[in-house]
Design a protein around this motif. Structure first.
Motif, PDB file in Angstrom:
ATOM      1  N   ARG A 154       0.818  -1.234   0.189  1.00 43.10           N
ATOM      2  CA  ARG A 154      -0.139  -0.042  -0.135  1.00 43.10           C
ATOM      3  C   ARG A 154       0.781   1.200   0.090  1.00 43.10           C
ATOM      4  NH1 ARG A 154      -5.408  -0.180   1.353  1.00 43.10           N
ATOM      5  NH2 ARG A 154      -6.050  -2.296   1.982  1.00 43.10           N
ATOM      6  N   ILE A 155       1.742   1.385   1.046  1.00 39.55           N
ATOM      7  CA  ILE A 155       2.869   2.481   1.007  1.00 39.55           C
ATOM      8  C   ILE A 155       3.257   2.889  -0.375  1.00 39.55           C
ATOM      9  CG2 ILE A 155       4.910   3.266   1.880  1.00 39.55           C
ATOM     10  CD1 ILE A 155       4.170   1.592   4.285  1.00 39.55           C
ATOM     11  N   HIS A 156       3.887   1.883  -1.235  1.00 42.73           N
ATOM     12  CA  HIS A 156       4.537   1.894  -2.530  1.00 42.73           C
ATOM     13  C   HIS A 156       3.621   1.849  -3.722  1.00 42.73           C
ATOM     14  CE1 HIS A 156       8.487   2.361  -0.490  1.00 42.73           C
ATOM     15  NE2 HIS A 156       8.160   1.493   0.174  1.00 42.73           N
ATOM     16  N   GLY A 157       2.424   1.409  -3.464  1.00 40.99           N
ATOM     17  CA  GLY A 157       1.513   1.510  -4.583  1.00 40.99           C
ATOM     18  C   GLY A 157       1.892   0.176  -5.527  1.00 40.99           C
ATOM     19  N   ILE A 158       2.197  -1.073  -5.003  1.00 40.05           N
ATOM     20  CA  ILE A 158       2.771  -2.042  -5.591  1.00 40.05           C
ATOM     21  C   ILE A 158       1.594  -2.840  -6.270  1.00 40.05           C
ATOM     22  CG2 ILE A 158       4.045  -4.327  -5.472  1.00 40.05           C
ATOM     23  CD1 ILE A 158       5.713  -1.766  -5.098  1.00 40.05           C
ATOM     24  N   ARG A 159       1.721  -3.470  -7.601  1.00 39.34           N
ATOM     25  CA  ARG A 159       0.585  -3.945  -8.336  1.00 39.34           C
ATOM     26  C   ARG A 159       0.906  -5.708  -8.086  1.00 39.34           C
ATOM     27  NH1 ARG A 159       3.037  -0.992 -11.766  1.00 39.34           N
ATOM     28  NH2 ARG A 159       3.757  -2.861 -12.916  1.00 39.34           N
ATOM     29  N   ARG A 160      -0.387  -6.320  -8.313  1.00 38.91           N
ATOM     30  CA  ARG A 160      -0.390  -7.834  -8.293  1.00 38.91           C
ATOM     31  C   ARG A 160       0.675  -8.297  -9.205  1.00 38.91           C
ATOM     32  NH1 ARG A 160      -5.753 -11.510  -8.052  1.00 38.91           N
ATOM     33  NH2 ARG A 160      -4.639 -13.607  -8.495  1.00 38.91           N
ATOM     34  N   ASP A 161       0.597  -7.768 -10.415  1.00 44.22           N
ATOM     35  CA  ASP A 161       1.791  -8.360 -11.308  1.00 44.22           C
ATOM     36  C   ASP A 161       3.208  -8.452 -11.010  1.00 44.22           C
ATOM     37  OD1 ASP A 161       1.152  -5.435 -12.080  1.00 44.22           O
ATOM     38  OD2 ASP A 161       2.491  -5.998 -13.406  1.00 44.22           O
ATOM     39  N   GLN A 162       3.391  -7.089 -10.305  1.00 47.08           N
ATOM     40  CA  GLN A 162       4.843  -6.927  -9.774  1.00 47.08           C
ATOM     41  C   GLN A 162       4.926  -8.096  -8.735  1.00 47.08           C
ATOM     42  OE1 GLN A 162       3.922  -2.606  -8.918  1.00 47.08           O
ATOM     43  NE2 GLN A 162       6.173  -2.373  -9.527  1.00 47.08           N
ATOM     44  N   VAL A 163       4.002  -8.289  -7.974  1.00 49.76           N
ATOM     45  CA  VAL A 163       4.156  -9.414  -6.875  1.00 49.76           C
ATOM     46  C   VAL A 163       4.289 -10.670  -7.307  1.00 49.76           C
ATOM     47  CG1 VAL A 163       3.229 -10.343  -4.991  1.00 49.76           C
ATOM     48  CG2 VAL A 163       3.001  -7.924  -5.108  1.00 49.76           C
ATOM     49  N   MET A 164       3.486 -11.054  -8.255  1.00 50.90           N
ATOM     50  CA  MET A 164       3.574 -12.418  -8.971  1.00 50.90           C
ATOM     51  C   MET A 164       5.090 -12.489  -9.918  1.00 50.90           C
ATOM     52  SD  MET A 164       0.965 -14.073  -8.894  1.00 50.90           S
ATOM     53  CE  MET A 164       1.385 -15.542  -9.919  1.00 50.90           C
ATOM     54  N   LYS A 165       5.684 -11.614 -10.123  1.00 49.14           N
ATOM     55  CA  LYS A 165       7.019 -11.595 -10.810  1.00 49.14           C
ATOM     56  C   LYS A 165       7.751 -11.815  -9.650  1.00 49.14           C
ATOM     57  CE  LYS A 165      10.159  -9.178 -13.978  1.00 49.14           C
ATOM     58  NZ  LYS A 165      10.606  -8.094 -14.512  1.00 49.14           N
ATOM     59  N   ARG A 166       7.770 -11.102  -8.740  1.00 47.56           N
ATOM     60  CA  ARG A 166       8.583 -11.223  -7.411  1.00 47.56           C
ATOM     61  C   ARG A 166       8.768 -12.671  -6.818  1.00 47.56           C
ATOM     62  NH1 ARG A 166      13.448 -10.031  -5.321  1.00 47.56           N
ATOM     63  NH2 ARG A 166      13.395 -10.195  -3.189  1.00 47.56           N
ATOM     64  N   VAL A 167       7.485 -13.430  -6.948  1.00 47.27           N
ATOM     65  CA  VAL A 167       7.387 -14.750  -6.000  1.00 47.27           C
ATOM     66  C   VAL A 167       7.651 -15.869  -7.037  1.00 47.27           C
ATOM     67  CG1 VAL A 167       5.953 -13.745  -4.385  1.00 47.27           C
ATOM     68  CG2 VAL A 167       4.991 -14.796  -6.177  1.00 47.27           C
ATOM     69  N   ALA A 168       7.707 -15.629  -8.250  1.00 42.52           N
ATOM     70  CA  ALA A 168       7.913 -16.574  -9.122  1.00 42.52           C
ATOM     71  C   ALA A 168       9.029 -17.783  -8.852  1.00 42.52           C
ATOM     72  CB  ALA A 168       8.273 -16.014 -10.511  1.00 42.52           C
ATOM     73  N   PRO A 169      10.071 -17.445  -8.035  1.00 42.07           N
ATOM     74  CA  PRO A 169      10.948 -18.801  -7.746  1.00 42.07           C
ATOM     75  C   PRO A 169      10.509 -19.481  -6.998  1.00 42.07           C
ATOM     76  CG  PRO A 169      12.123 -16.370  -8.023  1.00 42.07           C
ATOM     77  CD  PRO A 169      10.724 -16.248  -7.809  1.00 42.07           C
ATOM     78  N   VAL A 170       9.395 -19.205  -6.261  1.00 42.94           N
ATOM     79  CA  VAL A 170       8.598 -20.246  -5.355  1.00 42.94           C
ATOM     80  C   VAL A 170       8.248 -21.516  -6.049  1.00 42.94           C
ATOM     81  CG1 VAL A 170       6.749 -20.689  -3.683  1.00 42.94           C
ATOM     82  CG2 VAL A 170       7.984 -18.258  -3.684  1.00 42.94           C
ATOM     83  N   GLU A 171       7.788 -21.177  -7.390  1.00 48.08           N
ATOM     84  CA  GLU A 171       7.126 -22.250  -8.142  1.00 48.08           C
ATOM     85  C   GLU A 171       8.163 -23.616  -8.540  1.00 48.08           C
ATOM     86  OE1 GLU A 171       4.361 -23.030 -12.296  1.00 48.08           O
ATOM     87  OE2 GLU A 171       5.557 -21.080 -11.963  1.00 48.08           O
ATOM     88  N   THR A 172       9.421 -22.971  -8.442  1.00 46.62           N
ATOM     89  CA  THR A 172      10.560 -24.007  -8.800  1.00 46.62           C
ATOM     90  C   THR A 172      11.204 -24.446  -7.509  1.00 46.62           C
ATOM     91  OG1 THR A 172      11.944 -22.244  -9.669  1.00 46.62           O
ATOM     92  CG2 THR A 172      10.811 -23.637 -11.341  1.00 46.62           C
ATOM     93  N   GLY A 173      11.463 -23.490  -6.750  1.00 46.46           N
ATOM     94  CA  GLY A 173      12.212 -23.854  -5.552  1.00 46.46           C
ATOM     95  C   GLY A 173      11.570 -24.461  -4.496  1.00 46.46           C
ATOM     96  N   ALA A 174      10.266 -24.009  -4.242  1.00 51.01           N
ATOM     97  CA  ALA A 174       9.386 -24.991  -3.274  1.00 51.01           C
ATOM     98  C   ALA A 174       7.926 -25.055  -4.022  1.00 51.01           C
ATOM     99  CB  ALA A 174       9.086 -24.314  -1.923  1.00 51.01           C
ATOM    100  N   PRO A 175       8.023 -25.911  -4.975  1.00 50.07           N
ATOM    101  CA  PRO A 175       6.568 -26.319  -5.801  1.00 50.07           C
ATOM    102  C   PRO A 175       5.337 -26.527  -4.726  1.00 50.07           C
ATOM    103  CG  PRO A 175       8.530 -27.877  -6.473  1.00 50.07           C
ATOM    104  CD  PRO A 175       8.985 -26.996  -5.362  1.00 50.07           C
TER     105      PRO A 175
END
Length: 204
Positions: A154-175
């Motif tokens: 909220r403080i930085h106006g972060i969008r859902r697509d930005q978060v999805m890109k950020r958490v992408a490594p979880v899919e392969t690192g901890a499927p």
């Protein structure tokens, strides 16, 4: 004159206390203040223990714990670079490499080399253990933002697509944890904690 290894180790221990002064953007889960990088590293190390059952085959949990405890020591010199700060991330690798050279160089050669190899492994993100550690590093702030009703987002106006890109490594690192992450993001978006991607397109 030969330097006493214990003297070097004590100097390193004193120096890394400075990590407690490096503030991150992430708010504590009670929203009272921002967390520091030492707290973040501790939290991740305990997460590795608590979530060990979800680690993919080939992950060494003890190795991951060591990696997570030292992965942000470079921020003593380089500072914490907000993951959504595009300009700051341009120079991040160079700044942190210089910091690693100095900080791990404080230790006796063999010990310093061991920690530098751990740090390099985390940064490269190629081994199963490094990928699992990186996944936890993405999940932790996600939980903080969920618990603080959007906190940093909220403080930085972060969008859902930005978060999805950020958490992408979880899919392969901890499927096995990936469905949980997707559900958490969905819940946060529904609750209004995250901005939806802009529908405006730049004409070029």
């Amino acid at each position: 004159m030969q330097i006493n290894p214990l003297t070097q180790q004590i100097q390193f221990i004193i120096e890394i206390d400075r990590l407690k002064q490096v503030m991150r953007q992430t708010l504590l889960m009670d929203g009272s203040r921002r967390e520091n990088s030492a707290e973040h590293s501790w939290h991740l190390a305990v997460m590795a223990i608590a979530l060990a059952d979800y680690a993919p085959e080939g992950v060494d949990i003890f190795h991951a714990i060591k990696m997570l405890l030292i992965h942000d020591l470079v921020e003593i010199d380089a500072g914490d670079t907000f993951c959504y700060d595009v300009q700051g991330n341009d120079s991040k690798a160079e700044r942190e490499a210089q910091a690693a050279l100095r900080l791990f160089g404080l230790l006796p050669t063999d010990q310093g080399s061991e920690l530098r190899l751990l740090w390099d492994e985390f940064e490269a993100g190629e081994t199963p253990t490094a990928k699992f550690a990186a996944a936890l590093d993405r999940i932790q702030p996600l939980l903080h933002n969920q618990q603080t009703q959007g906190g940093t987002w909220r403080i930085h106006g972060i969008r859902r697509d930005q978060v999805m890109k950020r958490v992408a490594p979880v899919e392969t690192g901890a499927p096995e944890l990936w469905p949980f992450v997707l559900q958490l993001i969905d819940d946060c978006a529904i609750a209004g904690y995250l901005k939806e991607a802009s529908t405006l397109k730049i004409q070029g």
